[in-house]
Design a protein around this motif. Structure first.
Motif, PDB file in Angstrom:
ATOM      1  N   LYS A  13     -15.214  -0.341   8.301  1.00  0.00           N
ATOM      2  CA  LYS A  13     -15.003  -0.701   7.052  1.00  0.00           C
ATOM      3  C   LYS A  13     -16.325  -0.808   6.184  1.00  0.00           C
ATOM      4  O   LYS A  13     -16.076  -0.364   5.093  1.00  0.00           O
ATOM      5  N   THR A  14     -17.324  -1.152   6.700  1.00  0.00           N
ATOM      6  CA  THR A  14     -18.550  -0.841   5.849  1.00  0.00           C
ATOM      7  C   THR A  14     -19.166   0.290   5.825  1.00  0.00           C
ATOM      8  O   THR A  14     -19.922   0.748   4.819  1.00  0.00           O
ATOM      9  N   LEU A  15     -18.809   1.094   6.612  1.00  0.00           N
ATOM     10  CA  LEU A  15     -19.711   2.568   6.680  1.00  0.00           C
ATOM     11  C   LEU A  15     -19.089   3.619   5.587  1.00  0.00           C
ATOM     12  O   LEU A  15     -19.992   3.768   4.896  1.00  0.00           O
ATOM     13  N   PRO A  16     -17.915   3.486   5.101  1.00  0.00           N
ATOM     14  CA  PRO A  16     -17.628   4.229   3.798  1.00  0.00           C
ATOM     15  C   PRO A  16     -18.067   3.505   2.466  1.00  0.00           C
ATOM     16  O   PRO A  16     -18.347   4.028   1.537  1.00  0.00           O
ATOM     17  N   ILE A  17     -18.051   2.076   2.532  1.00  0.00           N
ATOM     18  CA  ILE A  17     -18.526   1.149   1.468  1.00  0.00           C
ATOM     19  C   ILE A  17     -20.063   1.716   1.327  1.00  0.00           C
ATOM     20  O   ILE A  17     -20.576   1.861   0.151  1.00  0.00           O
ATOM     21  N   SER A  18     -20.838   1.583   2.426  1.00  0.00           N
ATOM     22  CA  SER A  18     -22.214   2.030   2.294  1.00  0.00           C
ATOM     23  C   SER A  18     -22.364   3.518   1.954  1.00  0.00           C
ATOM     24  O   SER A  18     -23.269   3.823   0.941  1.00  0.00           O
ATOM     25  N   LEU A  19     -21.632   4.418   2.221  1.00  0.00           N
ATOM     26  CA  LEU A  19     -21.810   5.777   1.489  1.00  0.00           C
ATOM     27  C   LEU A  19     -21.459   5.903   0.200  1.00  0.00           C
ATOM     28  O   LEU A  19     -22.058   6.635  -0.567  1.00  0.00           O
ATOM     29  N   ILE A  20     -20.324   5.110  -0.203  1.00  0.00           N
ATOM     30  CA  ILE A  20     -20.214   5.298  -1.512  1.00  0.00           C
ATOM     31  C   ILE A  20     -21.141   4.551  -2.427  1.00  0.00           C
ATOM     32  O   ILE A  20     -21.609   5.104  -3.461  1.00  0.00           O
ATOM     33  N   LYS A  21     -21.519   3.273  -1.700  1.00  0.00           N
ATOM     34  CA  LYS A  21     -22.745   2.587  -2.754  1.00  0.00           C
ATOM     35  C   LYS A  21     -23.872   3.385  -3.042  1.00  0.00           C
ATOM     36  O   LYS A  21     -24.520   3.376  -3.965  1.00  0.00           O
ATOM     37  N   GLY A  22     -24.187   4.345  -2.001  1.00  0.00           N
ATOM     38  CA  GLY A  22     -25.455   5.279  -1.980  1.00  0.00           C
ATOM     39  C   GLY A  22     -25.362   6.267  -2.639  1.00  0.00           C
ATOM     40  O   GLY A  22     -26.537   6.634  -3.103  1.00  0.00           O
ATOM     41  N   VAL A  23     -24.287   6.861  -2.998  1.00  0.00           N
ATOM     42  CA  VAL A  23     -24.082   8.125  -3.716  1.00  0.00           C
ATOM     43  C   VAL A  23     -23.883   7.732  -4.843  1.00  0.00           C
ATOM     44  O   VAL A  23     -24.678   8.455  -5.965  1.00  0.00           O
ATOM     45  N   ILE A  24     -22.847   6.828  -5.431  1.00  0.00           N
ATOM     46  CA  ILE A  24     -22.692   6.948  -7.006  1.00  0.00           C
ATOM     47  C   ILE A  24     -24.109   6.061  -7.594  1.00  0.00           C
ATOM     48  O   ILE A  24     -24.252   5.051  -7.060  1.00  0.00           O
ATOM     49  N   GLY A  25     -24.449   6.671  -8.439  1.00  0.00           N
ATOM     50  CA  GLY A  25     -25.720   5.785  -9.365  1.00  0.00           C
ATOM     51  C   GLY A  25     -25.377   6.206 -10.903  1.00  0.00           C
ATOM     52  O   GLY A  25     -24.228   6.622 -11.385  1.00  0.00           O
ATOM     53  N   PRO A  26     -26.554   6.380 -11.563  1.00  0.00           N
ATOM     54  CA  PRO A  26     -26.692   6.670 -12.982  1.00  0.00           C
ATOM     55  C   PRO A  26     -26.020   8.028 -13.277  1.00  0.00           C
ATOM     56  O   PRO A  26     -25.476   8.104 -14.405  1.00  0.00           O
ATOM     57  N   ALA A  27     -26.490   8.831 -12.349  1.00  0.00           N
ATOM     58  CA  ALA A  27     -26.213  10.193 -12.696  1.00  0.00           C
ATOM     59  C   ALA A  27     -24.660  10.564 -12.836  1.00  0.00           C
ATOM     60  O   ALA A  27     -24.421  11.552 -13.471  1.00  0.00           O
ATOM     61  N   ILE A  28     -23.610   9.696 -12.518  1.00  0.00           N
ATOM     62  CA  ILE A  28     -22.542   9.921 -12.827  1.00  0.00           C
ATOM     63  C   ILE A  28     -22.206  10.025 -14.200  1.00  0.00           C
ATOM     64  O   ILE A  28     -21.224  10.694 -14.831  1.00  0.00           O
TER      65      ILE A  28
END
Length: 442
Positions: A13-28
């Motif tokens: 459960k935490t693996l996909p959340i960690s990936l999403i949290k790490g990629v999405i940032g101000p650049a979006i």
């Protein structure tokens, strides 16, 4: 995207959340502007190509990780000199800190001790991106890659200066030069922090604030009454080339995130890692398209590179602007951290007690503030240049080149060379186009 902090053992459960949290940032927030200035006939295929190349590069990087880990595991029973990624229980805490931050330590007991050492517990330090580079390439190439990482992270922090200054100047009517100066004063002491673990709490706060801002923008774009509509959409626009570097910068954190998350994945679910990575990356790309098209449809071709500037002037919009600015400010030292660690390693700063790292960190923060003030009206070109000149080599060229250097064979070797050549051509073309057009004003 912030660099990896200390990562606890992951679950399904935490693996996909960690990936999403790490990629999405101000650049979006830069993407809707990129769509409007490039056109959907270019941005959609470019984003698709970027996702494909990133997934291939991630696969190559994971294969190199496995090769290096297996090699180091075999060396447990070999001579001490072969244990380049092993840490003894008698080593200093500083030697184990970086590995522990990524969850990349694994305790083993050697079956036999060397003649000059007593039997002791050894810890395998699972490979990191930096260690893979150092064990794959010669010193000159490794130094060049370190320089690219330094320039990319410094370039990203430079965009933060401009982003925050534009947000707060619109929100409170303050001169953006003053905002840049105040931000520099705040970031000077933060750049001296030598443990990334101390920044983990601010990283969590930043992620929450970014989530609040994104949800608010999406809701407003939906309920906005005077939408521009489909008439605003265009197939190809004059500045299509700027989206090349921008699309790469959107996923720039993926490559540096893959290894620490893989290190933190337990054996029970390690076979699912790449599948989860693929799903998350594709889902994020779909969200980028949805978010960009929605904002483009709502705000039209006036959608700004600093998207929050398109919000109405009221208490809610100001809360979004302030929250996003605080989030980016918290992310600033995290993005600056890898660059400072490179300085520490190259300068052998452990002997000086971190003095060189502190001095260089302060100089970089101050210099970026001066540059930010000078090019504060060219954020779109800056984002494109950082992504093209530094993001493309690190994301596309280095992983595939690393894999071939480690002896990849067959059709995969040919594909790796194709990715390297494609990355090199796109890097040159996008960089030249961005630099040449920099002075062109609408």
């Amino acid at each position: 995207m912030s660099p990896p902090t200390k990562i606890p053992p992951l679950t399904s459960k935490t693996l996909p959340i960690s990936l999403i949290k790490g990629v999405i940032g101000p650049a979006i927030l830069y993407v809707p502007h990129g769509f409007s200035t490039s056109g959907y006939l270019f941005t959609l295929p470019m984003l698709f190509l970027t996702v494909c190349l990133f997934l291939w590069s991630s696969r190559a990087l994971l294969d190199s990780w496995k090769d290096e880990y297996d090699l180091q595991a075999k060396s447990l029973n070999g001579p001490t000199s072969e244990r380049s990624l092993l840490v003894s229980s008698t080593d200093s805490d500083d030697d184990k800190l970086d590995a522990e931050l990524e969850g990349s330590v694994e305790t083993r007991f050697p079956s036999e001790a060397s003649d000059d050492l007593k039997p002791e517990e050894w810890t395998i330090v699972k490979p990191t991106f930096t260690s893979l580079v150092k064990t794959t390439f010669n010193n000159s190439t490794s130094t060049l890659i370190d320089l690219m990482i330094f320039c990319q992270q410094s370039g990203i922090t430079l965009t933060y200066y401009i982003f925050i200054s534009k947000n707060l100047s619109v929100c409170f009517g303050v001169n953006d030069n003053i905002v840049i100066f105040v931000l520099m004063l705040v970031q000077l002491p933060l750049s001296c922090i030598e443990s990334i673990a101390l920044l983990s709490k601010t990283n969590l706060i930043a992620n929450g604030l970014i989530g609040y801002g994104l949800v608010g923008i999406v809701i407003y774009a939906f309920v906005k009454e005077d939408k521009e509509g489909l008439e605003a959409f265009g197939g190809i626009r004059d500045k299509w080339y700027l989206f090349i570097g921008m699309s790469v910068l959107l996923f720039e954190g993926l490559i540096t995130l893959v290894i620490p998350l893989r290190n933190a994945t337990p054996k029970e679910i390690e076979h699912t890692f790449y599948g989860v990575l693929q799903t998350v990356v594709v889902a994020l790309a779909i969200f980028y398209v949805f978010f960009s098209m929605l904002c483009w449809y709502s705000f039209g071709n006036s959608v700004g590179i600093v998207l929050t500037a398109n919000l109405p002037v009221n208490a809610w919009s100001r809360s979004v602007q302030v929250c996003y600015s605080i989030a980016v400010g918290f992310t600033f030292p995290l993005q600056n951290f890898p660059a400072m660690e490179i300085v520490k390693n190259i300068a052998d700063d452990s002997r000086t007690g971190g003095v060189k790292r502190t001095v260089v960190g302060c100089v970089v923060v101050g210099f970026m503030a001066l540059v930010g003030e000078a090019i504060k009206d060219d954020l779109d070109h800056l984002v494109s240049l950082v992504g093209a000149l530094f993001g493309i080599p690190l994301a596309f060229i280095v992983p595939s080149l690393m894999r071939n250097q480690r002896g990849e064979e067959g059709w995969k070797r040919k594909v790796n060379w194709a990715v390297v050549c494609c990355g090199f051509v796109v890097m040159i073309a996008a960089t030249v186009a961005t630099v040449v057009s920099w002075s062109v004003k609408e």
